[in-house]
Design a protein around this motif. Structure first.
Motif, short mmCIF file in Angstrom:
data_model
loop_
_atom_site.label_atom_id
_atom_site.label_comp_id
_atom_site.label_asym_id
_atom_site.label_seq_id
_atom_site.Cartn_x
_atom_site.Cartn_y
_atom_site.Cartn_z
N VAL A 24 0.81 -1.23 0.00
CA VAL A 24 0.00 0.00 0.00
C VAL A 24 0.83 1.27 0.00
CG1 VAL A 24 -1.84 -1.25 1.20
CG2 VAL A 24 -0.27 0.17 2.52
N GLY A 25 2.11 1.23 0.37
CA GLY A 25 2.92 2.44 0.37
C GLY A 25 2.60 3.34 1.56
N ASP A 26 3.02 4.62 1.44
CA ASP A 26 2.90 5.51 2.60
C ASP A 26 2.24 6.85 2.29
OD1 ASP A 26 4.85 6.71 1.09
OD2 ASP A 26 6.43 6.59 2.59
N ASP A 27 1.60 6.99 1.13
CA ASP A 27 0.98 8.29 0.86
C ASP A 27 -0.47 8.35 1.33
OD1 ASP A 27 1.15 10.96 -0.19
OD2 ASP A 27 -0.21 10.32 -1.78
N HIS A 28 -1.07 7.21 1.60
CA HIS A 28 -2.47 7.19 2.04
C HIS A 28 -2.53 6.46 3.37
CE1 HIS A 28 -6.70 7.88 1.23
NE2 HIS A 28 -6.96 6.69 1.70
N PRO A 29 -2.41 7.17 4.49
CA PRO A 29 -2.29 6.49 5.80
C PRO A 29 -3.48 5.63 6.17
CG PRO A 29 -2.63 8.87 6.06
CD PRO A 29 -2.36 8.63 4.60
N PHE A 30 -4.67 5.93 5.60
CA PHE A 30 -5.86 5.18 6.00
C PHE A 30 -5.85 3.75 5.48
CE2 PHE A 30 -6.99 9.69 5.22
CZ PHE A 30 -7.12 10.06 6.54
N LEU A 31 -5.08 3.48 4.45
CA LEU A 31 -5.01 2.13 3.90
C LEU A 31 -3.94 1.28 4.60
CD1 LEU A 31 -6.39 0.41 1.72
CD2 LEU A 31 -4.61 1.13 0.11
N ARG A 32 -3.15 1.89 5.45
CA ARG A 32 -2.07 1.16 6.11
C ARG A 32 -2.63 0.20 7.17
NH1 ARG A 32 3.05 2.40 5.21
NH2 ARG A 32 3.71 1.69 7.28
N HIS A 33 -1.88 -0.84 7.39
CA HIS A 33 -2.27 -1.87 8.34
C HIS A 33 -2.52 -1.27 9.73
CE1 HIS A 33 -1.81 -5.45 10.91
NE2 HIS A 33 -2.03 -6.19 9.83
N GLU A 34 -1.68 -0.29 10.14
CA GLU A 34 -1.82 0.29 11.48
C GLU A 34 -3.17 0.98 11.66
OE1 GLU A 34 2.61 0.55 10.34
OE2 GLU A 34 0.65 0.79 9.37
N PHE A 35 -3.62 1.69 10.65
CA PHE A 35 -4.90 2.40 10.76
C PHE A 35 -6.06 1.41 10.84
CE2 PHE A 35 -8.57 4.84 9.42
CZ PHE A 35 -8.37 6.06 10.03
N LEU A 36 -6.08 0.44 9.94
CA LEU A 36 -7.16 -0.54 9.93
C LEU A 36 -7.14 -1.39 11.20
CD1 LEU A 36 -6.86 -1.58 6.18
CD2 LEU A 36 -8.60 -0.10 7.20
N HIS A 37 -5.95 -1.71 11.68
CA HIS A 37 -5.85 -2.48 12.92
C HIS A 37 -6.37 -1.68 14.11
CE1 HIS A 37 -3.79 -4.13 16.52
NE2 HIS A 37 -4.12 -5.28 15.96
N ALA A 38 -6.07 -0.38 14.15
CA ALA A 38 -6.56 0.45 15.25
C ALA A 38 -8.09 0.48 15.27
CB ALA A 38 -6.00 1.87 15.12
N LEU A 39 -8.71 0.52 14.09
CA LEU A 39 -10.17 0.49 14.02
C LEU A 39 -10.72 -0.81 14.61
CD1 LEU A 39 -10.69 1.94 10.43
CD2 LEU A 39 -11.47 3.00 12.55
N GLU A 40 -10.10 -1.93 14.26
CA GLU A 40 -10.60 -3.22 14.73
C GLU A 40 -10.27 -3.46 16.20
OE1 GLU A 40 -9.56 -6.48 12.17
OE2 GLU A 40 -9.89 -5.30 10.36
N ALA A 41 -9.01 -3.20 16.58
CA ALA A 41 -8.59 -3.51 17.95
C ALA A 41 -9.30 -2.64 18.98
CB ALA A 41 -7.07 -3.34 18.07
N SER A 42 -9.68 -1.42 18.58
CA SER A 42 -10.41 -0.53 19.49
C SER A 42 -11.90 -0.86 19.55
CB SER A 42 -10.22 0.92 19.05
OG SER A 42 -10.88 1.15 17.80
N GLY A 43 -12.36 -1.72 18.65
CA GLY A 43 -13.77 -2.07 18.60
C GLY A 43 -14.61 -1.14 17.76
N ALA A 44 -14.02 -0.11 17.15
CA ALA A 44 -14.80 0.84 16.35
C ALA A 44 -15.36 0.18 15.10
CB ALA A 44 -13.92 2.03 15.98
N ALA A 45 -14.56 -0.66 14.44
CA ALA A 45 -15.02 -1.39 13.25
C ALA A 45 -14.97 -2.87 13.59
CB ALA A 45 -14.14 -1.06 12.05
N SER A 46 -16.10 -3.42 13.97
CA SER A 46 -16.16 -4.81 14.43
C SER A 46 -17.57 -5.35 14.17
CB SER A 46 -15.86 -4.87 15.93
OG SER A 46 -16.90 -4.25 16.67
N PRO A 47 -17.74 -6.66 14.24
CA PRO A 47 -19.10 -7.18 14.08
C PRO A 47 -20.09 -6.57 15.05
CG PRO A 47 -17.48 -8.95 13.92
CD PRO A 47 -16.73 -7.71 14.33
N ALA A 48 -19.65 -6.23 16.25
CA ALA A 48 -20.55 -5.65 17.26
C ALA A 48 -21.08 -4.29 16.85
CB ALA A 48 -19.83 -5.55 18.60
N THR A 49 -20.32 -3.56 16.03
CA THR A 49 -20.76 -2.24 15.57
C THR A 49 -21.33 -2.28 14.15
OG1 THR A 49 -18.54 -1.67 14.75
CG2 THR A 49 -19.08 -1.07 17.04
N GLY A 50 -21.53 -3.49 13.60
CA GLY A 50 -22.09 -3.61 12.26
C GLY A 50 -21.07 -3.57 11.15
N TRP A 51 -19.78 -3.60 11.50
CA TRP A 51 -18.69 -3.62 10.52
C TRP A 51 -17.93 -4.94 10.70
CZ3 TRP A 51 -17.19 0.52 7.22
CH2 TRP A 51 -17.87 1.74 7.43
#
Length: 377
Positions: A24-51
């Motif tokens: 994915v490179g480094d010009d679009h931070p939202f596509l990076r593993h760290e951003f997507l992982h933060a969404l999941e690990a924090s529970g913001a994007a999870s089956p419980a929230t409809g994602w």
């Protein structure tokens, strides 16, 4: 060469960050593993929230050659391309709209790449292979949101049945201004004076602005920002989509991509805007304030961002979705297209008619918006 294989991942953790980020490179931070992982690990994007994560990956043997964020959605919240009316109409007619497939960055209406492929991969073949992931009885549809225009065209070539929906955002581009005064010099006298007046009003209220990057954003600054972020949502009677854990994870794993604009009154922080940045682009995303102050939002969310871009050599500033008030401040309309696969032919035909009519209105709006820009002729 090993055969191309599509695999769904129920969590981003199923693939190593090193492997994902290499594509994915480094010009679009939202596509990076760290951003997507933060969404999941924090529970913001999870089956419980409809994602429910169903990230699509392409493999040749043991080698990862393609990645694309993907979710099974059980509602349409947090997407910013609104299809609630489609869902309502279909369910009134006896259909089942949810779950649906969605390729987007949760809660992030920022245009950027969605499919990342290794060099040498056949992009057409990759897209046709991925299409099998949403051509399944469980899903009513698939939606591609906020992809870059070249990617939209590539998907249309691979899957002609996709319906395009047009939208618009307001974004700033550096035209060789040099500094903020150079930017102002490109505007009409009326707008130049208005912007200077807004910035002067902020200072006259005793407010000072400070830009913090990376490690300079300490725990206290982040905690204050989050209080401000929550205020923005509590004013509408609900909590924000994102929690403090999400932002703390970004601070730990994506610090170099963070910019915090902090407003202070008598040395105490009272408002904050958190941005992310890539190699070329600044993305304004989250804002909140503990005080009511004339023109503070414009200063913190727009003018500070423009100054930062000019100081750091960033050529593009995406300040977030909505807001035609951005026009008067030099943010030009940018046309966007989302793509939609509807499994049922009747639903697909109805959505196509709706999108065609909507586009006619949007064409006229964009022409008027372009004429309203404050730049000198």
């Amino acid at each position: 060469m090993a055969e191309l294989r599509v695999t769904e991942l129920s969590t981003i953790e199923a693939v190593e960050a090193r492997q994902w980020n290499a594509l994915v490179g480094d010009d679009h931070p939202f596509l990076r593993h760290e951003f997507l992982h933060a969404l999941e690990a924090s529970g913001a994007a999870s089956p419980a929230t409809g994602w429910a994560p169903r990230h699509l990956t392409l493999w040749r043997g043991a080698r990862l050659v393609g990645v694309m964020p993907h979710y099974h959605k059980h509602h349409s919240a947090g997407e910013y391309v609104f299809d609630w009316a489609w869902a309502d109409a279909w369910e009134r007619a006896g259909g089942r709209y949810y779950p649906k497939g969605l390729t987007a960055i949760p809660f992030t209406p920022a245009p950027g790449p969605r499919l990342a492929l290794a060099d040498g991969e056949d992009a057409l073949a990759a897209r046709r292979s991925l299409a099998t992931a949403w051509e399944q009885a469980e899903l009513s549809s698939w939606h591609l949101l906020f992809a870059e225009e070249g990617e939209v065209e590539a998907w249309q070539a691979a899957c002609p049945a996709l319906v395009a929906r047009h939208g618009v955002q307001f974004q700033w581009n550096d035209a060789g201004y040099g500094d903020f005064e150079g930017f102002l010099a490109a505007l009409t006298s009326k707008r130049r004076k208005a912007i200077r007046r807004e910035r002067r009003l902020v200072a006259e209220q005793g407010l000072s602005l400070h830009r913090l990057e990376g490690d300079a954003i300490d725990e206290a600054a982040l905690a204050h920002f989050f209080r401000c972020y929550e205020i923005t949502y509590l004013e509408r009677g609900r909590h924000g989509y994102l929690n403090l854990d999400f932002f703390q994870r970004l601070r730990r794993t994506l610090a170099d991509s963070l910019l915090l604009v902090q407003a202070r009154l008598e040395g105490r922080p009272v408002a904050a805007a958190l941005c992310l940045q890539g190699r070329r682009t600044l993305y304004g995303r989250y804002w909140g304030s503990e005080v009511l102050a004339d023109s503070l939002h414009f200063e913190a969310c727009y003018y500070q961002g423009i100054e930062h871009c000019l100081a750091r050599g960033l050529t593009h500033f995406d300040p977030g979705t909505q807001g035609e008030h951005k026009l008067a401040r030099g943010f030009a309309p940018r046309r966007l297209r989302s793509l939609h696969y509807l499994a049922d032919p009747g639903l697909r035909a109805g959505v196509a008619r709706f999108c065609a009519e909507e586009r006619r209105h949007l064409d006229a709006y964009c022409q008027a918006a372009q004429r309203a820009l404050p730049f000198k002729a």
